[in-house]
Design a protein around this motif. Structure first.
Motif, PDB file in Angstrom:
ATOM      1  N   TYR A  76       4.482  12.804  57.647  1.00 36.42           N
ATOM      2  CA  TYR A  76       4.676  13.382  56.310  1.00 36.42           C
ATOM      3  C   TYR A  76       3.370  13.288  55.513  1.00 36.42           C
ATOM      4  O   TYR A  76       2.941  14.262  54.891  1.00 36.42           O
ATOM      5  N   GLU A  77       2.763  12.121  55.523  1.00 37.88           N
ATOM      6  CA  GLU A  77       1.534  11.935  54.753  1.00 37.88           C
ATOM      7  C   GLU A  77       0.402  12.820  55.275  1.00 37.88           C
ATOM      8  O   GLU A  77      -0.346  13.413  54.492  1.00 37.88           O
ATOM      9  N   LEU A  78       0.301  12.939  56.594  1.00 37.91           N
ATOM     10  CA  LEU A  78      -0.718  13.818  57.180  1.00 37.91           C
ATOM     11  C   LEU A  78      -0.453  15.281  56.830  1.00 37.91           C
ATOM     12  O   LEU A  78      -1.388  16.041  56.541  1.00 37.91           O
ATOM     13  N   ALA A  79       0.802  15.678  56.839  1.00 39.07           N
ATOM     14  CA  ALA A  79       1.168  17.066  56.487  1.00 39.07           C
ATOM     15  C   ALA A  79       0.799  17.367  55.040  1.00 39.07           C
ATOM     16  O   ALA A  79       0.232  18.433  54.738  1.00 39.07           O
ATOM     17  N   ILE A  80       1.108  16.447  54.159  1.00 34.72           N
ATOM     18  CA  ILE A  80       0.791  16.626  52.735  1.00 34.72           C
ATOM     19  C   ILE A  80      -0.715  16.737  52.544  1.00 34.72           C
ATOM     20  O   ILE A  80      -1.199  17.640  51.843  1.00 34.72           O
ATOM     21  N   SER A  81      -1.465  15.860  53.180  1.00 34.04           N
ATOM     22  CA  SER A  81      -2.936  15.883  53.065  1.00 34.04           C
ATOM     23  C   SER A  81      -3.532  17.168  53.625  1.00 34.04           C
ATOM     24  O   SER A  81      -4.437  17.761  53.027  1.00 34.04           O
ATOM     25  N   ALA A  82      -3.037  17.605  54.787  1.00 37.53           N
ATOM     26  CA  ALA A  82      -3.562  18.825  55.404  1.00 37.53           C
ATOM     27  C   ALA A  82      -3.239  20.054  54.556  1.00 37.53           C
ATOM     28  O   ALA A  82      -4.085  20.945  54.396  1.00 37.53           O
ATOM     29  N   PHE A  88      -2.655  25.017  50.504  1.00 38.63           N
ATOM     30  CA  PHE A  88      -1.325  25.607  50.631  1.00 38.63           C
ATOM     31  C   PHE A  88      -0.399  24.856  49.670  1.00 38.63           C
ATOM     32  O   PHE A  88       0.386  23.994  50.082  1.00 38.63           O
ATOM     33  N   ILE A  89      -0.502  25.197  48.392  1.00 35.25           N
ATOM     34  CA  ILE A  89       0.211  24.464  47.345  1.00 35.25           C
ATOM     35  C   ILE A  89       1.721  24.462  47.588  1.00 35.25           C
ATOM     36  O   ILE A  89       2.368  23.412  47.483  1.00 35.25           O
ATOM     37  N   HIS A  90       2.271  25.618  47.921  1.00 31.05           N
ATOM     38  CA  HIS A  90       3.728  25.698  48.099  1.00 31.05           C
ATOM     39  C   HIS A  90       4.194  24.887  49.308  1.00 31.05           C
ATOM     40  O   HIS A  90       5.246  24.257  49.269  1.00 31.05           O
ATOM     41  N   GLU A  91       3.389  24.844  50.361  1.00 32.36           N
ATOM     42  CA  GLU A  91       3.790  24.079  51.540  1.00 32.36           C
ATOM     43  C   GLU A  91       3.499  22.587  51.360  1.00 32.36           C
ATOM     44  O   GLU A  91       4.188  21.748  51.931  1.00 32.36           O
ATOM     45  N   GLN A  92       2.537  22.264  50.515  1.00 25.77           N
ATOM     46  CA  GLN A  92       2.335  20.873  50.125  1.00 25.77           C
ATOM     47  C   GLN A  92       3.552  20.411  49.321  1.00 25.77           C
ATOM     48  O   GLN A  92       4.034  19.289  49.503  1.00 25.77           O
ATOM     49  N   ALA A  93       4.063  21.291  48.473  1.00 21.69           N
ATOM     50  CA  ALA A  93       5.266  20.977  47.695  1.00 21.69           C
ATOM     51  C   ALA A  93       6.465  20.771  48.616  1.00 21.69           C
ATOM     52  O   ALA A  93       7.233  19.820  48.443  1.00 21.69           O
ATOM     53  N   ILE A  94       6.615  21.652  49.600  1.00 21.92           N
ATOM     54  CA  ILE A  94       7.723  21.525  50.553  1.00 21.92           C
ATOM     55  C   ILE A  94       7.607  20.202  51.318  1.00 21.92           C
ATOM     56  O   ILE A  94       8.602  19.492  51.505  1.00 21.92           O
ATOM     57  N   ALA A  95       6.396  19.857  51.743  1.00 20.68           N
ATOM     58  CA  ALA A  95       6.197  18.602  52.484  1.00 20.68           C
ATOM     59  C   ALA A  95       6.553  17.399  51.613  1.00 20.68           C
ATOM     60  O   ALA A  95       7.178  16.438  52.087  1.00 20.68           O
ATOM     61  N   ASN A  96       6.187  17.443  50.337  1.00 15.66           N
ATOM     62  CA  ASN A  96       6.561  16.359  49.431  1.00 15.66           C
ATOM     63  C   ASN A  96       8.067  16.293  49.230  1.00 15.66           C
ATOM     64  O   ASN A  96       8.643  15.204  49.209  1.00 15.66           O
ATOM     65  N   GLU A  97       8.700  17.447  49.102  1.00 16.65           N
ATOM     66  CA  GLU A  97      10.157  17.465  48.947  1.00 16.65           C
ATOM     67  C   GLU A  97      10.848  16.889  50.179  1.00 16.65           C
ATOM     68  O   GLU A  97      11.787  16.085  50.069  1.00 16.65           O
ATOM     69  N   ARG A  98      10.400  17.274  51.358  1.00 16.12           N
ATOM     70  CA  ARG A  98      10.999  16.761  52.591  1.00 16.12           C
ATOM     71  C   ARG A  98      10.750  15.255  52.726  1.00 16.12           C
ATOM     72  O   ARG A  98      11.617  14.511  53.155  1.00 16.12           O
ATOM     73  N   ALA A  99       9.545  14.799  52.356  1.00 14.48           N
ATOM     74  CA  ALA A  99       9.244  13.362  52.396  1.00 14.48           C
ATOM     75  C   ALA A  99      10.164  12.614  51.427  1.00 14.48           C
ATOM     76  O   ALA A  99      10.675  11.537  51.759  1.00 14.48           O
ATOM     77  N   HIS A 115       7.488  11.276  45.521  1.00 12.41           N
ATOM     78  CA  HIS A 115       7.342  12.540  46.242  1.00 12.41           C
ATOM     79  C   HIS A 115       8.096  13.683  45.555  1.00 12.41           C
ATOM     80  O   HIS A 115       7.616  14.823  45.564  1.00 12.41           O
ATOM     81  N   TYR A 116       9.246  13.390  44.950  1.00 10.78           N
ATOM     82  CA  TYR A 116       9.933  14.427  44.185  1.00 10.78           C
ATOM     83  C   TYR A 116       9.065  14.863  42.999  1.00 10.78           C
ATOM     84  O   TYR A 116       8.971  16.049  42.691  1.00 10.78           O
ATOM     85  N   GLY A 117       8.440  13.899  42.345  1.00 10.06           N
ATOM     86  CA  GLY A 117       7.554  14.224  41.223  1.00 10.06           C
ATOM     87  C   GLY A 117       6.392  15.102  41.659  1.00 10.06           C
ATOM     88  O   GLY A 117       6.040  16.074  40.978  1.00 10.06           O
ATOM     89  N   GLU A 118       5.808  14.753  42.794  1.00 10.37           N
ATOM     90  CA  GLU A 118       4.710  15.572  43.334  1.00 10.37           C
ATOM     91  C   GLU A 118       5.202  16.976  43.667  1.00 10.37           C
ATOM     92  O   GLU A 118       4.529  17.969  43.368  1.00 10.37           O
ATOM     93  N   ALA A 119       6.360  17.062  44.302  1.00 10.65           N
ATOM     94  CA  ALA A 119       6.916  18.366  44.665  1.00 10.65           C
ATOM     95  C   ALA A 119       7.146  19.216  43.414  1.00 10.65           C
ATOM     96  O   ALA A 119       6.767  20.397  43.384  1.00 10.65           O
ATOM     97  N   GLN A 120       7.747  18.629  42.400  1.00 16.27           N
ATOM     98  CA  GLN A 120       8.001  19.376  41.170  1.00 16.27           C
ATOM     99  C   GLN A 120       6.704  19.876  40.551  1.00 16.27           C
ATOM    100  O   GLN A 120       6.605  21.046  40.146  1.00 16.27           O
TER     101      GLN A 120
END
Length: 141
Positions: A76-82, A88-99, A115-120
């Protein structure tokens, strides 16, 4: 499907397959998810900047399903960083939501809230106000 949009359809298909696998014991969902992950892996080899974060997130979700919590957290952390690195702001948001969902399932409400805060914040930055509203209504914290 003949057109895969460089992994985009496989990515969202796989997220759907994994969601179904969470709700069902039918192995067809896991088999379909594995096929999609394999396709994304091939795309990631060709163009890592477009697909690496997608692959990492799907691997995190799969690790989560198999109870490999430490590996899931790392993915999850690697996905968010990548996703952040490649903008890819929207996919970073999705990764944070899933985390966040992962941490909530494992009883870590503090990390889930982070992570919810980051996603929002990321969904809002991307312009997805309705998604932010939906998160605020559905978060179980």
């Amino acid at each position: 499907r003949k057109c895969r949009f460089h992994g985009m359809t496989d990515f969202f298909d796989c997220l759907s397959f994994l969601a179904m696998a969470h709700q069902s014991s039918d192995q067809k969902w896991i088999l379909s998810a594995n096929k999609s992950i394999s396709n994304i892996d091939n795309f990631a080899k060709i163009c890592p900047s477009n697909c690496e974060h997608k692959l990492l997130l799907l691997q995190a979700e799969m690790k989560s399903m198999t109870g490999e919590a430490k590996e899931a957290i790392s993915k999850y952390e690697l996905a968010i960083s990548a996703a952040e690195r490649n903008e890819f702001i929207h996919e970073q948001a999705i990764a944070n939501e899933r985390a966040a969902e992962f941490f909530l399932r494992y009883g870590d409400s503090s990390r889930a809230a982070h992570h919810y805060g980051e996603a929002q914040s990321l969904f809002l930055k991307w312009g997805a106000q309705r998604k932010v509203d939906d998160l605020l209504m559905s978060i179980a914290l």
